[in-house]
Design a protein around this motif. Sequence first.
Motif, PDB file in Angstrom:
ATOM      1  N   TYR A   1      50.256  54.111  45.915  1.00  0.00           N
ATOM      2  CA  TYR A   1      49.637  53.933  44.606  1.00  0.00           C
ATOM      3  C   TYR A   1      50.570  54.414  43.502  1.00  0.00           C
ATOM      4  O   TYR A   1      51.244  55.447  43.646  1.00  0.00           O
ATOM      5  CB  TYR A   1      48.317  54.709  44.522  1.00  0.00           C
ATOM      6  CG  TYR A   1      47.215  54.131  45.363  1.00  0.00           C
ATOM      7  CD1 TYR A   1      46.242  53.312  44.821  1.00  0.00           C
ATOM      8  CD2 TYR A   1      47.148  54.411  46.727  1.00  0.00           C
ATOM      9  CE1 TYR A   1      45.228  52.774  45.603  1.00  0.00           C
ATOM     10  CE2 TYR A   1      46.145  53.875  47.518  1.00  0.00           C
ATOM     11  CZ  TYR A   1      45.191  53.062  46.948  1.00  0.00           C
ATOM     12  OH  TYR A   1      44.190  52.529  47.720  1.00  0.00           O
TER      13      TYR A   1
ATOM     14  N   VAL B   1      48.610  49.322  43.584  1.00  0.00           N
ATOM     15  CA  VAL B   1      48.839  49.772  44.956  1.00  0.00           C
ATOM     16  C   VAL B   1      49.525  48.657  45.729  1.00  0.00           C
ATOM     17  O   VAL B   1      49.244  47.474  45.524  1.00  0.00           O
ATOM     18  CB  VAL B   1      47.504  50.164  45.646  1.00  0.00           C
ATOM     19  CG1 VAL B   1      46.510  49.024  45.609  1.00  0.00           C
ATOM     20  CG2 VAL B   1      47.745  50.622  47.076  1.00  0.00           C
TER      21      VAL B   1
ATOM     22  N   GLN C   1      49.558  52.783  52.258  1.00  0.00           N
ATOM     23  CA  GLN C   1      49.198  52.376  50.906  1.00  0.00           C
ATOM     24  C   GLN C   1      49.907  53.280  49.903  1.00  0.00           C
ATOM     25  O   GLN C   1      49.778  54.510  49.971  1.00  0.00           O
ATOM     26  CB  GLN C   1      47.676  52.452  50.708  1.00  0.00           C
ATOM     27  CG  GLN C   1      46.910  51.569  51.681  1.00  0.00           C
ATOM     28  CD  GLN C   1      45.409  51.768  51.650  1.00  0.00           C
ATOM     29  OE1 GLN C   1      44.666  51.071  52.319  1.00  0.00           O
ATOM     30  NE2 GLN C   1      44.935  52.750  50.884  1.00  0.00           N
TER      31      GLN C   1
ATOM     32  N   SER D   1      41.296  48.221  44.494  1.00  0.00           N
ATOM     33  CA  SER D   1      42.565  48.805  44.929  1.00  0.00           C
ATOM     34  C   SER D   1      42.432  49.613  46.207  1.00  0.00           C
ATOM     35  O   SER D   1      43.431  49.886  46.876  1.00  0.00           O
ATOM     36  CB  SER D   1      43.161  49.676  43.815  1.00  0.00           C
ATOM     37  OG  SER D   1      42.252  50.680  43.413  1.00  0.00           O
TER      38      SER D   1
END
Length: 806
Positions: free
Chosen positions: A623, A596, A621, A156
């Motif tokens: 998450y 993510v 990004q 991830s």
Amino acid sequence: MRFTQVLCGTASAVVLAGMGAGAVQAKQAAQTEIPTVDSIIVTAQKREQNLQDVPIVVTAVGAKQLEGAGVRDIKDLQILTPGLNVASTSNETNTTVRIRGVGTVGDNPGLESSVSVVIDGVYRPRNGVAFNDLGEMERVEVLKGPQGTLFGKNTSAGVINVLTKAPDFEFGAEAEATFGNYGAKGGSVAVTGPIIADKLAGRLFAAKRERDGFYTIKTGAGPRTATDDANQDFYTIRGQLLATPTDELKFRFIGDYTKRDERCCVGVQIVTGPTGAILDALSADSGVSIPAKPFDRISYANRPTDQQIEDKGVSLEGEWTTPWLGGATLTSITAAREWTTNNGQDVDFSTADIAYRNSDQWRTRFKQFSQELRYAGRTEKGEWLIGAFYANEDLDQLTPFRYGASYETYLGLLLSGGASPTFVSALTGRAPGTSYTAGSGSLDTYAQNSKSLSFFTNDTYHLTDRIDLTIGLRHTHELKTLATQYTNLPGNNGCAAALGRTGTIVGIVGAANASTVIGNLCLPWTDPGFNSYSSKQKRNEKEWTGTFKVSAKVTDDIMSYVSWAKGYKAGGFNLDRSRIGLGAPNPDTSFAPETVESIEVGFKTSWLNRRLSVNSAFFHQSYKGFQLNTFTGVSYIVTSIPAVESFGVDTDLLWFTPIRGLSLQGGVTYAETEYGPFIAPTGVSPRLSDARLSFAPLWSASLAASYEHDIGSSLLFHANLSGKFSSSYNTGSDLAPQKVQPKMTVLNGRIGIGSQTGLWTVDAWAQNLTNKKYYQVGYDGPLQSGTYDAFLGAPRTYGVTLKAKF
């Protein structure tokens, strides 16, 4: 020109047995060529591609640059990679890798890694499993951002892809000896060559290294006798066979074994709280550092910190160029690995005999079987790949907690404000020394099995001569089961006695203080609710991940791309005691998966006749369910944070300068990492909401300069200087201000001379050249309110290395 030659700025000088003068002259002539970036080949998309054509942020480091920077394992690698942070804690198997500020704390083996480590195509189940001498490396590729389509599992935040040198069909041999400060000594030998001409080749590498520890230990009354810590004592061997029975068929077999028998890891006080005086009084010498002087590197441990690690495995990679689909290639990688660590720990990090873990019982073992199949080919319209991956992993953990001879006395002095060493006896009604009998405590076993099966495809379509579309998709099915057996050892009587005397305790300490006092008498390892308590748990997860990329060749020297990717990290179980109340173990210690979504906009450019590359990308990004592992000073708590963001810019540079023999490689990462707003549960610091993540510097930058120059007609001078800058960041999962590491720069250097043919070299080298003093990880002093400890980064080491090639 090979990848390792290009990245390092000069051709490698490998002299074969029996090489004539004409061949040597041809070799030297080839070394005068000024390299370009064209031949930097990476396998970030499971096929060989020029780095400048890959729509992924990849930091690629060749063998010679790795050697110049002194890189032998993944922790060393961070000096060459901006945005990469690698840290170890209570033992070196608890190693955590973070990319762009994102990673998973490795102290709790129930949590898998956010950054996957893959060595020769084989996925490793935890970062610490890969913390060994990696031997002869061909190159290392650091892939930044989620790689949820092609690389195994738990990617991830990124992937570290390590490729070691394969067997060669031409004979070659090399020997190396190294000597340095802290009593360092070691060496390695390597040999490669044909076994059956053009059909079977082999390679064998073996190394043995020793070094004294970085810390001076005060041992108090023992039983520890070793007066240093963080030493090195290991050997490793790696053997390979490469078989090419036909032009269409190739097999590569690898077997490796590593054995380590060391002492690691002690901490140092960075803030000594009021409990320090009590520990001092209970010790045969100074109990802890008062005042704290962390960089004196004097630690306090009356119990051994043994570290015994055994890592072994085999893998078989087969490639078959099939007669179908235009000669598409079928690849199979089958691997079996076993990794075991036994550790001892002085739990209280002092010379007072409070609590400890003995190495014959504190054990973690991973057994893993993995199988990957890929079928890949190309047409005029693009490249295609389909594949499957299976992993079966057994994790066995044995966790002891033992009372030292002074545990009960220490607890009594804490609860009485230093007034009565027998205060616990007054509270529990038991004779002194029998509430928490020395040598008693707890012993818990965890047996976890994880099965992962996934199917994936990654396909690139050439929409035009200059525009490509890449689509990747992966479906993962993850099944985990956990069987846990909790045990309180005989003599662990304090909590049960206290719970039977709550009225008496209220009368002694008052109603306002009773719950706090009982809570300290009933810490998790004392709770009678865990005695002979067993549980079985199960998780069944299915998840889609993938990627969508559009890349365009703006000119022959400029490629731009836009990408979207989704990554996934499996949920799991907290392998520590967890309660819903006193006497009530939590029957559900599971935590949710982490996902993510990432967006990148980047470009890759070449300049100056392709001698300079500048690659840059903006990333964002997001998450969900970010897995946070927090140590409270007593136990580990795993929390799923609803939202975490990491966004910023990655820039990498490689320049083969006009100065012949001088090359520069480096980069800069700017990363904003933030927890979203959330209400912190019990045990998790409220400081985290809307704050920057730990181990997440806003800025990090690296630069490595390599230089080679002929001296006369037979000698070659070479030098390397590698540096890594990080702005300030917090090293604690609770973001306590005492755990902040100020901005810092670490330098590694190497300088040497050798024959132009490479027959011999002599190098002088230094790691952490300026002796920068810094924290790896800050943490709460166990059982010590107001005390903060840290595991330190390595001090300056230096030495000399001699090499010979045949």
